[in-house]
Design a protein around this motif. Structure first.
Motif, PDB file in Angstrom:
ATOM      1  N   MET A 258      20.891 -73.533 -13.681  1.00 57.34           N
ATOM      2  CA  MET A 258      21.027 -74.503 -12.592  1.00 57.34           C
ATOM      3  C   MET A 258      19.631 -74.133 -11.233  1.00 57.34           C
ATOM      4  N   LYS A 259      19.249 -75.497 -11.323  1.00 53.82           N
ATOM      5  CA  LYS A 259      17.597 -75.887 -10.517  1.00 53.82           C
ATOM      6  C   LYS A 259      18.027 -77.087  -9.337  1.00 53.82           C
ATOM      7  N   PHE A 260      17.713 -77.076  -8.666  1.00 52.67           N
ATOM      8  CA  PHE A 260      17.575 -78.179  -7.420  1.00 52.67           C
ATOM      9  C   PHE A 260      16.770 -77.638  -6.485  1.00 52.67           C
ATOM     10  N   SER A 261      16.419 -79.046  -6.145  1.00 55.73           N
ATOM     11  CA  SER A 261      15.165 -78.503  -4.849  1.00 55.73           C
ATOM     12  C   SER A 261      16.269 -79.751  -3.589  1.00 55.73           C
ATOM     13  N   ILE A 262      16.524 -79.271  -1.929  1.00 51.92           N
ATOM     14  CA  ILE A 262      16.680 -79.847  -1.244  1.00 51.92           C
ATOM     15  C   ILE A 262      15.892 -79.096   0.378  1.00 51.92           C
ATOM     16  N   SER A 263      15.973 -81.075   1.098  1.00 50.94           N
ATOM     17  CA  SER A 263      15.442 -79.909   2.291  1.00 50.94           C
ATOM     18  C   SER A 263      16.794 -79.013   3.155  1.00 50.94           C
ATOM     19  N   ARG A 264      15.611 -78.387   4.114  1.00 52.30           N
ATOM     20  CA  ARG A 264      16.272 -77.091   4.792  1.00 52.30           C
ATOM     21  C   ARG A 264      17.814 -77.885   5.889  1.00 52.30           C
ATOM     22  N   ASP A 265      17.311 -78.773   6.376  1.00 54.29           N
ATOM     23  CA  ASP A 265      18.286 -79.166   7.473  1.00 54.29           C
ATOM     24  C   ASP A 265      19.421 -80.013   6.662  1.00 54.29           C
ATOM     25  N   ALA A 266      19.081 -80.532   5.433  1.00 55.05           N
ATOM     26  CA  ALA A 266      20.505 -81.684   4.740  1.00 55.05           C
ATOM     27  C   ALA A 266      21.658 -79.843   4.024  1.00 55.05           C
ATOM     28  N   LEU A 267      20.606 -78.784   4.014  1.00 53.51           N
ATOM     29  CA  LEU A 267      21.987 -77.976   3.066  1.00 53.51           C
ATOM     30  C   LEU A 267      22.402 -76.781   4.317  1.00 53.51           C
ATOM     31  N   LEU A 268      21.452 -77.308   5.235  1.00 52.33           N
ATOM     32  CA  LEU A 268      22.296 -76.085   6.274  1.00 52.33           C
ATOM     33  C   LEU A 268      23.434 -76.930   7.157  1.00 52.33           C
ATOM     34  N   LYS A 269      23.623 -78.045   7.194  1.00 53.04           N
ATOM     35  CA  LYS A 269      24.971 -78.681   8.013  1.00 53.04           C
ATOM     36  C   LYS A 269      25.726 -78.193   7.020  1.00 53.04           C
ATOM     37  N   PRO A 270      26.156 -78.570   6.310  1.00 52.87           N
ATOM     38  CA  PRO A 270      27.649 -78.488   5.195  1.00 52.87           C
ATOM     39  C   PRO A 270      27.486 -76.578   4.456  1.00 52.87           C
ATOM     40  N   LEU A 271      26.320 -75.657   4.869  1.00 54.95           N
ATOM     41  CA  LEU A 271      26.217 -74.773   4.261  1.00 54.95           C
ATOM     42  C   LEU A 271      27.185 -73.397   5.810  1.00 54.95           C
ATOM     43  N   ASN A 272      26.571 -74.504   6.735  1.00 53.56           N
ATOM     44  CA  ASN A 272      26.880 -73.919   7.863  1.00 53.56           C
ATOM     45  C   ASN A 272      28.639 -73.625   8.292  1.00 53.56           C
ATOM     46  N   LEU A 273      29.056 -75.278   8.477  1.00 55.48           N
ATOM     47  CA  LEU A 273      30.649 -75.501   7.894  1.00 55.48           C
ATOM     48  C   LEU A 273      31.395 -74.327   7.231  1.00 55.48           C
ATOM     49  N   VAL A 274      30.677 -74.747   5.666  1.00 54.73           N
ATOM     50  CA  VAL A 274      31.495 -73.723   4.629  1.00 54.73           C
ATOM     51  C   VAL A 274      31.541 -72.653   4.829  1.00 54.73           C
ATOM     52  N   ALA A 275      30.742 -71.789   5.397  1.00 58.78           N
ATOM     53  CA  ALA A 275      30.460 -70.294   5.339  1.00 58.78           C
ATOM     54  C   ALA A 275      31.352 -69.782   6.860  1.00 58.78           C
ATOM     55  N   GLY A 276      31.645 -71.036   7.233  1.00 55.99           N
ATOM     56  CA  GLY A 276      32.512 -70.457   9.283  1.00 55.99           C
ATOM     57  C   GLY A 276      34.242 -70.241   8.198  1.00 55.99           C
ATOM     58  N   VAL A 277      33.902 -70.460   6.803  1.00 60.10           N
ATOM     59  CA  VAL A 277      35.716 -70.278   6.457  1.00 60.10           C
ATOM     60  C   VAL A 277      35.683 -69.147   5.860  1.00 60.10           C
ATOM     61  N   VAL A 278      34.664 -68.350   5.203  1.00 60.16           N
ATOM     62  CA  VAL A 278      34.286 -67.503   4.717  1.00 60.16           C
ATOM     63  C   VAL A 278      34.601 -66.314   6.065  1.00 60.16           C
ATOM     64  N   GLU A 279      35.279 -65.046   5.084  1.00 57.88           N
ATOM     65  CA  GLU A 279      35.709 -64.105   6.077  1.00 57.88           C
ATOM     66  C   GLU A 279      34.042 -62.614   6.345  1.00 57.88           C
ATOM     67  N   ARG A 280      34.489 -62.511   7.227  1.00 57.20           N
ATOM     68  CA  ARG A 280      32.964 -61.625   6.576  1.00 57.20           C
ATOM     69  C   ARG A 280      33.639 -59.891   5.938  1.00 57.20           C
ATOM     70  N   ARG A 281      34.523 -59.594   5.926  1.00 55.96           N
ATOM     71  CA  ARG A 281      35.116 -58.326   5.545  1.00 55.96           C
ATOM     72  C   ARG A 281      36.375 -59.129   4.374  1.00 55.96           C
ATOM     73  N   GLN A 282      36.076 -58.599   3.464  1.00 58.49           N
ATOM     74  CA  GLN A 282      36.781 -59.186   2.263  1.00 58.49           C
ATOM     75  C   GLN A 282      37.734 -57.888   1.484  1.00 58.49           C
ATOM     76  N   THR A 283      38.758 -58.522   0.413  1.00 56.39           N
ATOM     77  CA  THR A 283      38.805 -57.436  -0.421  1.00 56.39           C
ATOM     78  C   THR A 283      38.856 -57.389  -1.653  1.00 56.39           C
ATOM     79  N   LEU A 284      37.774 -59.360  -2.322  1.00 52.30           N
ATOM     80  CA  LEU A 284      37.750 -59.340  -3.527  1.00 52.30           C
ATOM     81  C   LEU A 284      36.221 -59.938  -3.459  1.00 52.30           C
ATOM     82  N   PRO A 285      35.181 -58.934  -3.838  1.00 48.70           N
ATOM     83  CA  PRO A 285      33.691 -59.180  -3.623  1.00 48.70           C
ATOM     84  C   PRO A 285      33.370 -60.673  -3.018  1.00 48.70           C
ATOM     85  N   VAL A 286      33.973 -61.343  -4.232  1.00 49.89           N
ATOM     86  CA  VAL A 286      33.384 -63.552  -5.054  1.00 49.89           C
ATOM     87  C   VAL A 286      33.691 -63.833  -3.531  1.00 49.89           C
TER      88      VAL A 286
END
Length: 367
Positions: free
Chosen positions: A1-29
Motif C-alpha cells: 500500500m502506498k500513496f501521498s497526500i497533503s497534511r491538511d487534507a489528511l488531518l481533517k478526516p483523521l481528527n474526526l475519525v480518531a475522535g471516535v477511538v477510545e484511548r483505553r481499549q480491550t482489543l488492541p485493534v
C-alpha cells in the motif's frame, strides 16, 4: 500500500475519525484507525464497537491499493506536528507503516485490516434527508438534557421520533426535559422511535460542519446511519423504551411570565454564585410585573435580583436548580422567553415567546 497526500487534507478526516477511538481499549485493534486505499480514494475508519465513523478523502498521488490499521492517536499527533502545507508519503512494507514528510520519517506498527471489526451492512428500513444545519440545531437544542451514566440506560441518549411525518428530538435526565421539532414534514415516513446513545449524539454533532449540505439518515432496527459526501457515521441504538414524554408536559400552567432572555440569564448567573454548590437551588418569587430571584448557601450568604417581567396574576414562590434554568436560557434564541407555571410543586414550561420549535420542562425543587 502506498500513496501521498497533503497534511491538511489528511488531518481533517483523521481528527474526526480518531475522535471516535477510545484511548483505553480491550482489543488492541480498536485503538487503531483503518486506512483503505482504492484508486485515488482513501477511506479512514475508527470504531469503539458502538459508534463507527468512516471518512473519505482523495489522495494527491495514488500508488498501490491496499488496507492496513495503524495507531490512531500516534498518527494524529504525527500529522499535527508536521508543518502546515507539507506533503505526506505513506507506505506499508513487511508489517510496518512508514510516514515520510520533508526530512522526517516515522515507522509505525500495524495490525492486519481483517481483524478490524465492521458494522453490519444493509441496516436500514427507513431513510430521509435534511440539511446538516437543521440536524445540528435539533441536537444542539436538546443534547444538554441527556442523562450521564444513569441506571435508566435509555435516558443516556436522545430520542428521535417520527410521528405523523414530523421529526422530533427529545432528551431528558428525569429532572428536566428538552424537545425540539423539525418544522418541515417528512413525507411518506412511517411512525418510529429510536434512541441514539449519548456518545453517538456527541460524535454526530461534531461532524455537522457544512450547514447547507444534505445529510442522509437511515434508521434500522438496531443501528442509525448518517451519510454525507465526506463521511459515513454509524451508531448502535439503545435497546429500551423511552418514557412517554407527552405526559410530562405541563397542561394547566395558567401563570404565564414573559421576560427578556438576556436579562433573566444574567440575573440567574449572578445569583448562582451564592447558591448551594451541591444543590444549586434558587427561589423565584413572582408578583405583578416583577420576578425576584433569591439564592442562599450554608454560609448564610445571600444574593437577590429583581427582574422586570410581564405578569398578571396571583403571587407565587417556587424553587429551581439554577443550572437547569441557565442551560435552557443558553440554547434559546430570540429576545424574550415565556415561562409557564401553575403551583410550587408542578414543573415549569419554558419556550420562546415568539413561535419557537422547542419546549423545555424543568422540575421544581423544595427549598
Amino acid at each position: 500500500m502506498k500513496f501521498s497526500i497533503s497534511r491538511d487534507a489528511l488531518l481533517k478526516p483523521l481528527n474526526l475519525v480518531a475522535g471516535v477511538v477510545e484511548r483505553r481499549q480491550t482489543l488492541p485493534v480498536l485503538s487503531n484507525v483503518m486506512l483503505v486505499l482504492e484508486g485515488s480514494q482513501l477511506s479512514l475508519t475508527g470504531t469503539d464497537l458502538e459508534v463507527e465513523l468512516v471518512g473519505r478523502v482523495p489522495v494527491d498521488e495514488a500508488g498501490i491499493d491496499g488496507e492496513v490499521t495503524v495507531p490512531a492517536r500516534k498518527l494524529v499527533d504525527i500529522c499535527k506536528s508536521l508543518p502546515e502545507g507539507s506533503d505526506i508519503a505513506f507506505s506499508v512494507e513487511e508489517g510496518k507503516a512508514t510516514v515520510r514528510s520533508g526530512r522526517s520519517r516515522f515507522t509505525l506498527s500495524t495490525l492486519p485490516a481483517r481483524e478490524f471489526p465492521s458494522v453490519e451492512e444493509g441496516i436500514g428500513t427507513q431513510q430521509f434527508s435534511l440539511k446538516q444545519g437543521q440536524l445540528k440545531r435539533l441536537i444542539d437544542r436538546t443534547s444538554f438534557a441527556m442523562a450521564q451514566q444513569d441506571v435508566r440506560y435509555y435516558l443516556n441518549g436522545m430520542l428521535l421520533e417520527i410521528r405523523q411525518e414530523q421529526l422530533r428530538v427529545v432528551a431528558t435526565d428525569g429532572h428536566r426535559l428538552a424537545m425540539c421539532t423539525f418544522p418541515e414534514a417528512l413525507s411518506g415516513q412511517q411512525d418510529t422511535q429510536v434512541i441514539l446513545p449519548r456518545k453517538g449524539v456527541l460524535e454526530l454533532a461534531r461532524l455537522l460542519l457544512a450547514e447547507n449540505e444534505e445529510i442522509g439518515i437511515t434508521l434500522g432496527s438496531n443501528h442509525l446511519r448518517a451519510t454525507t459526501g465526506e463521511f459515513t457515521f454509524t451508531s448502535k441504538l439503545v435497546d429500551g423504551k423511552f418514557p412517554d414524554y407527552e405526559r410530562v408536559l405541563p397542561r394547566s400552567a395558567e401563570k404565564v411570565v414573559v421576560g427578556a432572555r438576556l436579562d433573566l440569564r444574567q440575573a440567574f448567573t449572578r445569583t448562582a454564585i451564592l447558591s448551594n454548590e451541591k444543590y444549586r437551588g434558587v427561589r423565584l418569587k413572582l408578583s405583578e410585573d416583577s420576578l425576584d430571584i433569591v439564592a442562599n448557601n450554608p454560609e448564610q450568604e445571600t444574593a437577590e435580583e429583581q427582574v422586570p417581567v410581564e405578569y398578571r396574576g396571583d403571587g407565587l414562590e417556587i424553587g429551581f436548580n439554577v443550572s437547569y434554568l441557565l442551560d435552557v436560557l443558553g440554547v434559546l434564541s430570540g429576545e424574550t422567553v415565556k415561562l409557564s407555571l401553575s403551583d410550587p410543586n408542578s414543573s415549569a414550561l419554558l419556550e420562546e415567546a415568539e413561535d419557537g420549535d422547542s419546549l423545555y420542562v424543568v422540575m421544581p425543587m423544595r427549598l
